[in-house]
Design a protein around this motif. Structure first.
Motif, PDB file in Angstrom:
ATOM      1  N   ALA A 198      10.490  -3.559 -12.695  1.00  0.00           N
ATOM      2  CA  ALA A 198      11.181  -2.738 -11.704  1.00  0.00           C
ATOM      3  C   ALA A 198      11.018  -3.408 -10.298  1.00  0.00           C
ATOM      4  CB  ALA A 198      10.670  -1.610 -11.788  1.00  0.00           C
ATOM      5  N   ALA A 199      10.107  -4.031 -10.081  1.00  0.00           N
ATOM      6  CA  ALA A 199       9.987  -4.759  -8.726  1.00  0.00           C
ATOM      7  C   ALA A 199      10.938  -5.581  -8.423  1.00  0.00           C
ATOM      8  CB  ALA A 199       8.302  -4.949  -8.476  1.00  0.00           C
ATOM      9  N   LEU A 200      10.978  -6.559  -9.556  1.00  0.00           N
ATOM     10  CA  LEU A 200      11.965  -7.626  -9.504  1.00  0.00           C
ATOM     11  C   LEU A 200      13.334  -7.347  -9.329  1.00  0.00           C
ATOM     12  CD1 LEU A 200      12.557 -10.620  -9.893  1.00  0.00           C
ATOM     13  CD2 LEU A 200      12.969 -10.326 -12.195  1.00  0.00           C
ATOM     14  N   GLY A 245       0.120   1.104  -4.227  1.00  0.00           N
ATOM     15  CA  GLY A 245      -0.561  -0.390  -3.768  1.00  0.00           C
ATOM     16  C   GLY A 245      -0.941  -0.981  -5.076  1.00  0.00           C
ATOM     17  N   CYS A 246      -0.674  -0.436  -6.432  1.00  0.00           N
ATOM     18  CA  CYS A 246      -0.850  -1.097  -7.498  1.00  0.00           C
ATOM     19  C   CYS A 246      -0.157  -2.682  -7.717  1.00  0.00           C
ATOM     20  CB  CYS A 246      -0.738  -0.278  -8.742  1.00  0.00           C
ATOM     21  SG  CYS A 246      -1.645   0.999  -8.791  1.00  0.00           S
ATOM     22  N   TRP A 247      -1.036  -3.564  -8.356  1.00  0.00           N
ATOM     23  CA  TRP A 247      -0.168  -4.873  -8.328  1.00  0.00           C
ATOM     24  C   TRP A 247       1.180  -4.930  -9.070  1.00  0.00           C
ATOM     25  CZ3 TRP A 247      -1.450  -9.060 -12.403  1.00  0.00           C
ATOM     26  CH2 TRP A 247      -1.067 -10.164 -12.095  1.00  0.00           C
ATOM     27  N   GLU A 248       1.148  -3.930  -9.987  1.00  0.00           N
ATOM     28  CA  GLU A 248       2.402  -3.827 -10.944  1.00  0.00           C
ATOM     29  C   GLU A 248       3.652  -3.281 -10.100  1.00  0.00           C
ATOM     30  OE1 GLU A 248       1.099  -1.888 -14.576  1.00  0.00           O
ATOM     31  OE2 GLU A 248       2.349  -0.332 -14.542  1.00  0.00           O
ATOM     32  N   PRO A 269       0.758  -1.348   0.049  1.00  0.00           N
ATOM     33  CA  PRO A 269      -0.007   0.123  -0.055  1.00  0.00           C
ATOM     34  C   PRO A 269       0.798   1.289   0.028  1.00  0.00           C
ATOM     35  CG  PRO A 269      -0.829  -1.562   1.719  1.00  0.00           C
ATOM     36  CD  PRO A 269       0.563  -2.197   1.199  1.00  0.00           C
ATOM     37  N   GLU A 270       1.997   1.212   0.224  1.00  0.00           N
ATOM     38  CA  GLU A 270       2.873   2.446   0.346  1.00  0.00           C
ATOM     39  C   GLU A 270       3.703   2.843  -0.810  1.00  0.00           C
ATOM     40  OE1 GLU A 270       2.843   4.598   2.992  1.00  0.00           O
ATOM     41  OE2 GLU A 270       1.252   3.187   3.411  1.00  0.00           O
ATOM     42  N   GLN A 271       3.740   2.037  -1.681  1.00  0.00           N
ATOM     43  CA  GLN A 271       4.699   1.936  -2.860  1.00  0.00           C
ATOM     44  C   GLN A 271       3.907   2.680  -4.062  1.00  0.00           C
ATOM     45  OE1 GLN A 271       7.457  -0.073  -3.069  1.00  0.00           O
ATOM     46  NE2 GLN A 271       8.004   1.207  -5.076  1.00  0.00           N
ATOM     47  N   VAL A 272       4.622   3.879  -4.573  1.00  0.00           N
ATOM     48  CA  VAL A 272       3.813   4.445  -5.489  1.00  0.00           C
ATOM     49  C   VAL A 272       3.891   3.776  -6.887  1.00  0.00           C
ATOM     50  CG1 VAL A 272       3.801   6.620  -6.563  1.00  0.00           C
ATOM     51  CG2 VAL A 272       4.025   6.658  -4.096  1.00  0.00           C
ATOM     52  N   CYS A 273       3.072   3.990  -7.783  1.00  0.00           N
ATOM     53  CA  CYS A 273       2.954   3.496  -8.933  1.00  0.00           C
ATOM     54  C   CYS A 273       3.374   4.296 -10.084  1.00  0.00           C
ATOM     55  CB  CYS A 273       1.504   2.515  -9.241  1.00  0.00           C
ATOM     56  SG  CYS A 273       1.236   1.798 -11.049  1.00  0.00           S
ATOM     57  N   GLY A 274       3.474   4.012 -11.445  1.00  0.00           N
ATOM     58  CA  GLY A 274       3.809   4.834 -12.299  1.00  0.00           C
ATOM     59  C   GLY A 274       2.587   5.569 -12.610  1.00  0.00           C
ATOM     60  N   CYS A 275       1.251   5.159 -12.498  1.00  0.00           N
ATOM     61  CA  CYS A 275      -0.006   5.758 -12.638  1.00  0.00           C
ATOM     62  C   CYS A 275      -0.253   6.930 -11.505  1.00  0.00           C
ATOM     63  CB  CYS A 275      -0.913   4.717 -12.849  1.00  0.00           C
ATOM     64  SG  CYS A 275      -1.509   4.098 -11.051  1.00  0.00           S
TER      65      CYS A 275
END
Lengths: 430, 430
Positions: free
Chosen positions: A286-288, A277-280, A267-273
């Motif tokens: 990038a996560a890997l 908390g986005c699944w990607e 929930p803390e991770q900011v997505c490109g969008c």
């Protein structure tokens, strides 16, 4: 064609206005062409027998398909001892082709398929799309397409259509990319921009990349023709495409299959969008890489070829590097949590993993399957299998090329009749 | 019928074997019946003009539909001044009906629709299904159906089919309920058990309740015929059903639409299915009631009618009770997080909220919409509207009755021809 004329004593619901005659003719041309694609080369007599069309009609249809450069006939000996050699009709791949072009965060690619599904041309180049911006990216896409068309043109093939795959929300009716956060596009008139730059004389379309990849899996992947199929691809973002009862799920505006932004991530991770908390953010490339290597590690270097970087990750995993294995395991589990949602919603027979999920799939499947077993509601994964795509990073361009060709299989009259000076297969070296 | 005979000079693809003639006839009977349903009463001449069937065929088809008790003709004056009175054909609702029966955690319900969609019979009774167990529950379901069929039989109607709606994973082909945690069923042979208890002489089916509700919304809800529609219902569990391009999404085994167990809930909360963090633990009825009232509050009392308990919650919310309002707001937000997933995946034109979500919808829509705006990827909710179902708790039984009748609209010959002593509409008081 004498069979197509209007009659008043037609069976109920079958009486035709003159406008219908052309429709029936087109539909029957498509029927014969698809029959040859799906069942392989065969004689006119056999086509007639198998399709229910009469022999004279089949001969007339085959003659027209030949004039359009779509089929050829060659004399072949029958197997076995009985009968005399038959004249066998087969798809003629050489004169008509479909062009698929894809742009993604750090590359552009083009692939051309002939009517038989053979690759005529393939090119892929690194491209920093977010930095280049919309106009210069389209210039580059148009250049790639022009080079491809010139190359296959030298082999005698003309494009029946061009499909551009974009990693974002595509309103394909309007030809507008609404949102593509990973390349920084918002409400871009992609189709208009592309048509302005291309002078190809054939239909041009824009579609979501994962939807096209799903179509490619359905048409030519290892699980081809599985009626209920979910496709998931891992790249910078995560894309999804779904085949429902043999048809691509498009939704009301072609915006379906947006899996990357389900709130299943940290929930803390900011997505490109811009959301959190986005699944990607937990299954994207990038996560890997973030989990697997320090920021200055060469696997992060966007200037290096992606496949080489993934090969390096695989090498480390195979060598037992604990950090790499932990990163892959975390991605596998997170991938399972989202794939479970899709299995619960769509009840597919197969989930095909593409992009980097396929390349590194052998390290992901165990944690992925464990998570699926925990989260899928139906017993035995509700009958779903998980497989790795065999199409590599070409799924989207293959799907785009396929879509362009589908129009010809639906309506072969889209391809013009050969004129005396236009080339036909027999006059062209292949 | 003379139009249906085999001819060798048919247009291509239309030549028919004798077996095909019956198929064409059935298909044309269905065409006329559906035309009357979809466009209203009209003359034979107009049916012929609008369907492309010829007049003699239409007369023959209407005669057969009349003999099967499916249509009637009555002389009516035309509006306006021109022309003489025409003989108008209309659907005859009286002799054929569809039976929908539903069982849920704490009730069973039955509803019978005639061919025109009019409710002939409706009954609902509290039933503690988890306590009763499988066999005694089926006894009760069979009793409800038998009473319903007897009641409509007294009005001259015979069932064309019976559909049972179950809140769980239903393999409808096999007639087995694989998992229905809220009623405690696992791998129960529901169809076989029901057929054993019923002697109805018509097809019996078992389907997932939310899938049937989605079908009801598509067929007769306020958003009827919206091609891309998502239905979400809140009861003890949460159910989902999806219409994709005008067809019910079923998936490979009819197990699709399982939304309740997406991991969007509180990770610590245990669900009825045994997993943790399922979405229904934060949006199901239990979650709302738990947050809104102490355990000894009468709104928790399963022996009180659900609608009365929901009315009490609504009364408190309207009176400004803070605990109730906070509970509704939390459910609205949680509902939005899951509905956003569905909008991102399916790109529907409309999301219909049913069950208790509809009853209390006016208190849920604001937080729900705020969450949708935050989580839906496409701009403007990707074109989706959220509406409250107007079918109340009857959606599943209506969908079941509708499904039973659909078979008749597809193939009217499923209804036997009237024999001299069998009743027809004109002989029966309605």
């Amino acid at each position: 064609m004498t069979d197509d004329v209007d009659r008043d004593d037609r069976p109920p619901g079958r009486r035709q206005t003159p406008a219908d005659q052309a429709t029936v003719r087109r539909s029957n041309l498509g029927l014969v062409l698809r029959h040859l694609r799906d069942h392989g080369p065969r004689s006119r007599a056999r086509i007639a027998q198998e399709t229910g069309l009469n022999k004279a009609t089949v001969s007339s249809l085959v003659a027209e398909l030949t004039d359009r450069g779509l089929v050829s006939a060659g004399e072949l000996h029958r197997g076995g001892t009985a009968g005399r050699p038959g004249l066998i009709v087969h798809l003629d791949g050489a004169t008509v082709c479909g062009v698929g072009v894809e742009l993604n965060v750090d590359y552009a690619a083009v692939l051309v398929l002939d009517l038989t599904g053979t690759v005529l041309h393939e090119e892929r180049e690194p491209l920093d799309v977010p930095v280049l911006g919309f106009e210069r990216t389209l210039d580059e896409v148009a250049r790639l397409v022009a080079v491809a068309i010139e190359a296959v043109g030298a082999q005698g093939a003309s494009p029946a259509g061009v499909t551009l795959a974009v990693p974002g929300l595509v309103n394909s009716g309007a030809g507008i990319v609404s949102v593509a956060p990973n390349i920084g596009w918002h409400d871009e008139p992609v189709l208009a921009g592309l048509k302005q730059r291309l002078d190809v004389g054939c239909p041009v379309r824009v579609e979501n990349d994962a939807n096209l990849s799903a179509l490619a899996e359905w048409a030519m992947g290892s699980e081809a023709r599985t009626p209920d199929l979910v496709y998931l691809t891992g790249e910078v973002g995560v894309g999804g495409g779904v085949i429902v009862a043999g048809r691509l799920l498009r939704g009301a505006d072609g915006l379906s299959g947006e899996v990357g932004h389900i709130a299943l991530g940290d929930p803390e991770q900011v997505c490109g969008c811009g959301r959190r908390g986005c699944w990607e953010t937990v299954v994207g490339l990038a996560a890997l890489l973030r989990a697997a290597a320090d920021p200055d590690d060469p696997v992060h270097d966007p200037e290096r070829d992606l496949e080489a970087r993934l090969a390096e990750v695989a090498r480390r995993a195979e060598a037992g590097d604990e950090r790499t294995l932990a990163a892959l395991s975390a991605v596998g589990t997170a991938l399972g949590s989202g794939a479970a949602v899709l299995i619960n919603l769509f009840n597919p027979r197969v989930v095909v993993l593409g992009g980097y999920f396929a390349v590194l799939g052998r390290f992901l499947l165990e944690p992925l399957t464990a998570e699926l077993n925990a989260r899928v509601f139906g017993p035995g994964l509700a009958g779903a299998r998980v497989v790795l795509s065999t199409l590599g990073f070409t799924a989207a361009v293959r799907g785009g090329a396929h879509l362009a060709l589908e129009a010809v299989f639906d309506d072969p009259t889209l391809v013009p009749l050969a004129t005396p000076d236009s080339p036909t297969r027999t006059e062209i070296p292949s």
